[in-house]
Motif scaffolding. Structure first.
Motif, mmCIF file in Angstrom:
data_model
loop_
_atom_site.group_PDB
_atom_site.id
_atom_site.type_symbol
_atom_site.label_atom_id
_atom_site.label_comp_id
_atom_site.label_asym_id
_atom_site.label_seq_id
_atom_site.Cartn_x
_atom_site.Cartn_y
_atom_site.Cartn_z
ATOM 1 N N THR A 269 0.842 -1.195 0.000
ATOM 2 C CA THR A 269 0.000 0.000 0.000
ATOM 3 C C THR A 269 0.877 1.245 0.000
ATOM 4 O O THR A 269 2.066 1.178 0.232
ATOM 5 C CB THR A 269 -0.913 0.046 1.239
ATOM 6 O OG1 THR A 269 -1.820 1.131 1.109
ATOM 7 C CG2 THR A 269 -0.129 0.230 2.505
ATOM 8 N N ASN A 270 0.283 2.373 -0.286
ATOM 9 C CA ASN A 270 0.895 3.637 0.088
ATOM 10 C C ASN A 270 -0.209 4.466 0.727
ATOM 11 O O ASN A 270 -1.351 4.007 0.833
ATOM 12 C CB ASN A 270 1.565 4.335 -1.103
ATOM 13 C CG ASN A 270 0.589 4.775 -2.162
ATOM 14 O OD1 ASN A 270 -0.604 4.608 -2.025
ATOM 15 N ND2 ASN A 270 1.111 5.325 -3.224
ATOM 16 N N SER A 271 0.157 5.662 1.162
ATOM 17 C CA SER A 271 -0.811 6.447 1.921
ATOM 18 C C SER A 271 -2.088 6.696 1.112
ATOM 19 O O SER A 271 -3.206 6.566 1.613
ATOM 20 C CB SER A 271 -0.161 7.769 2.321
ATOM 21 O OG SER A 271 -1.100 8.598 2.907
ATOM 22 N N GLU B 201 4.013 9.527 8.862
ATOM 23 C CA GLU B 201 4.878 8.354 8.891
ATOM 24 C C GLU B 201 4.209 7.259 9.713
ATOM 25 O O GLU B 201 3.375 7.537 10.561
ATOM 26 C CB GLU B 201 6.226 8.727 9.509
ATOM 27 C CG GLU B 201 6.953 9.771 8.683
ATOM 28 C CD GLU B 201 8.274 10.165 9.280
ATOM 29 O OE1 GLU B 201 8.390 10.164 10.517
ATOM 30 O OE2 GLU B 201 9.187 10.470 8.511
ATOM 31 N N VAL B 202 4.565 6.018 9.407
ATOM 32 C CA VAL B 202 3.941 4.925 10.146
ATOM 33 C C VAL B 202 4.979 4.069 10.853
ATOM 34 O O VAL B 202 6.165 4.180 10.593
ATOM 35 C CB VAL B 202 3.119 4.011 9.206
ATOM 36 C CG1 VAL B 202 1.873 4.715 8.774
ATOM 37 C CG2 VAL B 202 3.948 3.565 8.046
ATOM 38 N N ARG B 203 4.498 3.202 11.703
ATOM 39 C CA ARG B 203 5.329 2.253 12.449
ATOM 40 C C ARG B 203 6.537 2.955 13.050
ATOM 41 O O ARG B 203 7.657 2.478 12.932
ATOM 42 C CB ARG B 203 5.806 1.141 11.521
ATOM 43 C CG ARG B 203 4.825 0.003 11.433
ATOM 44 C CD ARG B 203 5.576 -1.301 11.278
ATOM 45 N NE ARG B 203 5.109 -2.035 10.127
ATOM 46 C CZ ARG B 203 5.716 -3.090 9.637
ATOM 47 N NH1 ARG B 203 6.817 -3.529 10.168
ATOM 48 N NH2 ARG B 203 5.239 -3.712 8.617
ATOM 49 N N LYS C 130 18.382 11.213 8.949
ATOM 50 C CA LYS C 130 17.050 11.168 9.547
ATOM 51 C C LYS C 130 17.129 11.762 10.943
ATOM 52 O O LYS C 130 17.868 11.283 11.801
ATOM 53 C CB LYS C 130 16.553 9.716 9.615
ATOM 54 C CG LYS C 130 15.213 9.556 10.310
ATOM 55 C CD LYS C 130 14.093 10.185 9.530
ATOM 56 C CE LYS C 130 12.831 10.300 10.367
ATOM 57 N NZ LYS C 130 11.761 10.997 9.657
ATOM 58 N N LYS D 70 13.528 1.225 8.092
ATOM 59 C CA LYS D 70 12.197 1.826 7.940
ATOM 60 C C LYS D 70 12.173 2.868 6.832
ATOM 61 O O LYS D 70 11.174 3.014 6.138
ATOM 62 C CB LYS D 70 11.751 2.458 9.251
ATOM 63 C CG LYS D 70 11.247 1.410 10.220
ATOM 64 C CD LYS D 70 10.751 2.024 11.485
ATOM 65 C CE LYS D 70 10.231 0.954 12.409
ATOM 66 N NZ LYS D 70 9.913 1.498 13.726
ATOM 67 N N PHE E 39 8.413 3.472 5.263
ATOM 68 C CA PHE E 39 7.513 3.770 6.379
ATOM 69 C C PHE E 39 7.741 5.173 6.907
ATOM 70 O O PHE E 39 6.820 5.840 7.338
ATOM 71 C CB PHE E 39 7.726 2.774 7.520
ATOM 72 C CG PHE E 39 7.259 1.390 7.194
ATOM 73 C CD1 PHE E 39 6.190 1.201 6.329
ATOM 74 C CD2 PHE E 39 7.863 0.288 7.739
ATOM 75 C CE1 PHE E 39 5.747 -0.062 6.015
ATOM 76 C CE2 PHE E 39 7.429 -0.995 7.421
ATOM 77 C CZ PHE E 39 6.371 -1.162 6.565
ATOM 78 N N ILE E 40 8.984 5.589 6.913
ATOM 79 C CA ILE E 40 9.274 6.944 7.378
ATOM 80 C C ILE E 40 10.058 7.683 6.294
ATOM 81 O O ILE E 40 10.677 7.071 5.432
ATOM 82 C CB ILE E 40 10.046 6.946 8.722
ATOM 83 C CG1 ILE E 40 11.319 6.120 8.628
ATOM 84 C CG2 ILE E 40 9.181 6.408 9.838
ATOM 85 C CD1 ILE E 40 12.124 6.129 9.908
ATOM 86 N N ARG E 41 10.005 8.997 6.374
ATOM 87 C CA ARG E 41 10.584 9.810 5.314
ATOM 88 C C ARG E 41 11.950 10.329 5.759
ATOM 89 O O ARG E 41 12.141 10.673 6.934
ATOM 90 C CB ARG E 41 9.647 10.990 5.076
ATOM 91 C CG ARG E 41 10.079 11.923 3.977
ATOM 92 C CD ARG E 41 9.459 13.265 4.211
ATOM 93 N NE ARG E 41 8.035 13.262 3.856
ATOM 94 C CZ ARG E 41 7.581 13.630 2.663
ATOM 95 N NH1 ARG E 41 8.408 14.039 1.742
ATOM 96 N NH2 ARG E 41 6.298 13.630 2.417
ATOM 97 N N TYR F 223 9.464 6.361 0.032
ATOM 98 C CA TYR F 223 8.376 6.865 0.862
ATOM 99 C C TYR F 223 7.084 7.004 0.055
ATOM 100 O O TYR F 223 7.051 7.676 -0.971
ATOM 101 C CB TYR F 223 8.771 8.218 1.473
ATOM 102 C CG TYR F 223 7.739 8.739 2.441
ATOM 103 C CD1 TYR F 223 7.564 8.129 3.665
ATOM 104 C CD2 TYR F 223 6.931 9.816 2.105
ATOM 105 C CE1 TYR F 223 6.604 8.582 4.552
ATOM 106 C CE2 TYR F 223 5.978 10.278 2.991
ATOM 107 C CZ TYR F 223 5.824 9.655 4.202
ATOM 108 O OH TYR F 223 4.867 10.110 5.076
ATOM 109 N N ASN F 224 6.044 6.332 0.528
ATOM 110 C CA ASN F 224 4.724 6.389 -0.112
ATOM 111 C C ASN F 224 4.735 5.916 -1.565
ATOM 112 O O ASN F 224 3.943 6.378 -2.366
ATOM 113 C CB ASN F 224 4.182 7.824 -0.087
ATOM 114 C CG ASN F 224 3.185 7.971 1.027
ATOM 115 O OD1 ASN F 224 2.713 6.976 1.572
ATOM 116 N ND2 ASN F 224 2.849 9.193 1.363
ATOM 117 N N ASN F 225 5.658 5.004 -1.877
ATOM 118 C CA ASN F 225 5.738 4.559 -3.272
ATOM 119 C C ASN F 225 5.153 3.159 -3.415
ATOM 120 O O ASN F 225 5.548 2.223 -2.728
ATOM 121 C CB ASN F 225 7.200 4.571 -3.713
ATOM 122 C CG ASN F 225 7.341 4.306 -5.187
ATOM 123 O OD1 ASN F 225 6.984 3.239 -5.670
ATOM 124 N ND2 ASN F 225 7.826 5.290 -5.914
#
Lengths: 243, 292
Positions: free
Chosen positions: A96-98, A240-242, B11, B47, B52-54, B68-70
């Motif tokens: 998934t993505n956001s 951000e997650v987790r 980060k 991560k 999960f995190i940017r 990220y978000n891909n």
């Protein structure tokens, strides 16, 4: 190296399927809430007695408004709960993505709203059937789908849209609170301020009162839902997650 | 082909910098060990790579995309860690049934066989599993996805000895059958050394080295012998580790180089695990000095 390419549509479809499966419990809670609402509706919301020529006539208005109020609270809760950490993390365990996550959540909420709207509308019939069994009632007058099909459909659509809008509100609320706990207070302030301030009243009046027809209200409710959902998508895109 | 490409990746969290400056590249079809001490930034790095995190700054590319978000990165990579969670309404069997919808290369046969071998209960809920069983299930899930980039974050935490060695064996066998990029973080280098081709050692959010296991094993040598002789031999050299064995003998680890043979001083190889430990040690003295 072989890379599988999933399109957004594919992922959203799989996510919706997965979520409908995983969130089946929420529909059970809906039925429970509706039954509870029905029990509270049994006594009627208002009554009126007259006496004509030594005949007592008591008119009791029984409506499913209570059921609707219960379902509305349920919708707010469901919209909120699917944005919480546990749900969010378990969604992210799969592809998934956001954006696809939000889209599939919204589709799931729409499907749930349709289900909740239709069943809430039809719960009227349960009330009609059950009332004569428990009360000393001689005659139940009610509008059914057969009497007024168009009006019934519009009413049902209205219910669905109202429930959807409430769940959209819950969804945005949940997203904001997930971003920062402080939004909780902001939202409480907002909820108190809307009916008590002049601007708030104007907004409420614009949405709910100034309507030429019910169809127009439906369009407005859908519009508000879209705005709420888009806000939620925009806000959660940077989330951000987790962590 | 390059799977991961990190350039000056940073980060920042609110109160600390988790990753200071990470630059490395990972080629495909290799098992790389991500080694570092507690708080080195291993989990944060994984991560970021999993999307999960940017990242706060710098450049990170997985399959030539920012993770990220891909969606593409998400479909082709998986991070197995102890924070994996699945809905409470699904049993373990349900989860294994749902997975092929998401992961196109899901190996259902492997999943079922491993599931049976480790005697997990298909009707159990993921949240109710014991720590070791949860780790085992997550590992099965991670291996069965057959993702081109498979990342494990401390996969053996909570597993017992038997399951650990089975896990390493399963990982190796599956990797040989279906080569892909595997990145495993751990602080037990010694126990999984036989799996690894490369080692990426990070410390305090920075890459210390990224070398093949052979190179790491050759990285340092240990000298052991009478204190005065050893000190003479190591004078002016970069000392990685030193230990006074008793009043007469000393043990010193230095970078490998050609050393003259001196009677009484023994030269030993240093294991990869010890190299990683010594290189990342910025304390003077050991735990013994605390109790002096």
């Amino acid at each position: 190296m072989f890379l599988s390419n999933s399109t957004l549509g594919e992922v959203v479809r799989t996510q919706v399927k997965f979520k409908m499966n995983a969130y089946l419990g929420t529909l059970v809670s809906l039925v429970f809430v509706q039954l509870l609402g029905l029990v509270f509706s049994m006594n009627g919301t208002s009554s009126m007695s007259t006496n004509i020529n030594n005949t007592d006539i008591q008119v009791v208005v029984v409506s499913t408004d209570t059921v609707f109020i219960f379902v509305a609270i349920w919708a707010l809760f469901i919209g909120n709960v699917i944005t919480t950490k546990g749900y969010r993390n378990s969604n992210l365990s799969f592809v998934t993505n956001s954006f696809s996550n939000n889209l599939s959540n919204i589709i799931v909420l729409i499907m749930m709203s349709v289900f909740a709207g239709v069943t809430t509308f039809l719960s009227n019939n349960i009330l009609r059937t059950v009332l004569p069994l428990f009360n000393n009632v001689d005659y139940v007058k009610s509008v059914s789908i057969i009497d007024d099909p168009l009006g019934s459909i519009i009413n049902m659509g209205l219910l669905i849209c109202l429930i959807l809008m409430i769940s959209a509100g819950g969804y945005l609320w949940g997203t904001l609170v997930y971003m920062h706990k402080a939004y909780m207070f902001l939202l409480i302030v907002l909820i108190i301020a809307t009916p008590t301030t002049k601007t708030g009243q104007m907004i409420l009046q614009f949405i709910f009162v100034d309507n030429g027809s019910l169809l127009f209200l439906i369009v407005k409710l859908i519009g508000v839902s879209i705005v709420l959902f888009v806000l939620a998508i925009v806000c959660s895109n940077r989330l951000e997650v987790r962590r | 082909m390059t799977v991961i490409d990190c350039q000056n990746l940073k980060k920042r969290y609110k109160r600390m910098n988790a990753l200071e400056d990470i630059t490395f590249q990972l080629e495909d079809q290799k098992i790389t060990g991500l080694i570092g001490r507690n708080g080195a930034g291993k989990t944060t790095l994984l991560k970021v790579l999993a999307g999960f995190i940017r990242e706060s700054s710098g450049d990170v590319k997985v399959f030539s995309n920012n993770p990220y978000n891909n969606l593409r990165v998400s479909a082709n990579s998986i991070l197995v860690d102890d924070q994996m969670s699945f809905p409470d309404s699904l049993t373990l069997a349900d989860i294994l049934e749902t997975a092929p919808d998401f992961y196109k290369r899901w190996d259902a046969e492997l999943a079922t066989n491993l599931f049976r071998y480790f005697r997990l209960n298909p009707k159990q809920l993921h949240a109710r599993l014991s720590k070791g069983n949860k780790a085992t299930f997550n590992m099965i899930f991670g291996l069965s996805t057959r993702c081109e980039l498979t990342m494990f974050d401390e996969p053996t935490n909570g597993m017992d000895e038997a399951v650990r060695s089975d896990f390493y064996r399963a990982l190796l066998k599956d990797y040989i059958a279906h080569p892909r990029t595997i990145l495993i973080s751990s602080h037990h280098l010694a126990e999984m050394e036989h799996l690894l081709e490369d080692i990426l050692l990070i410390h305090k959010g920075k890459v210390v080295f990224h070398q093949s296991l052979e190179e790491v094993k050759e990285y340092a040598v240990a000298l052991q012998g009478p204190t005065n002789l050893v000190e003479k031999m190591t004078a002016g050299k970069e000392i990685l580790h030193t230990k006074q064995l008793d009043s007469q003998r000393k043990y010193v680890v230095i970078r490998r180089e050609d050393l003259p043979l001196i009677e009484g001083v023994m030269i030993y190889p240093v294991s990869a695990s010890d190299v990683c430990m010594y290189v990342t040690d910025d304390r003077k003295g050991g735990i013994d000095d605390v109790f002096k």
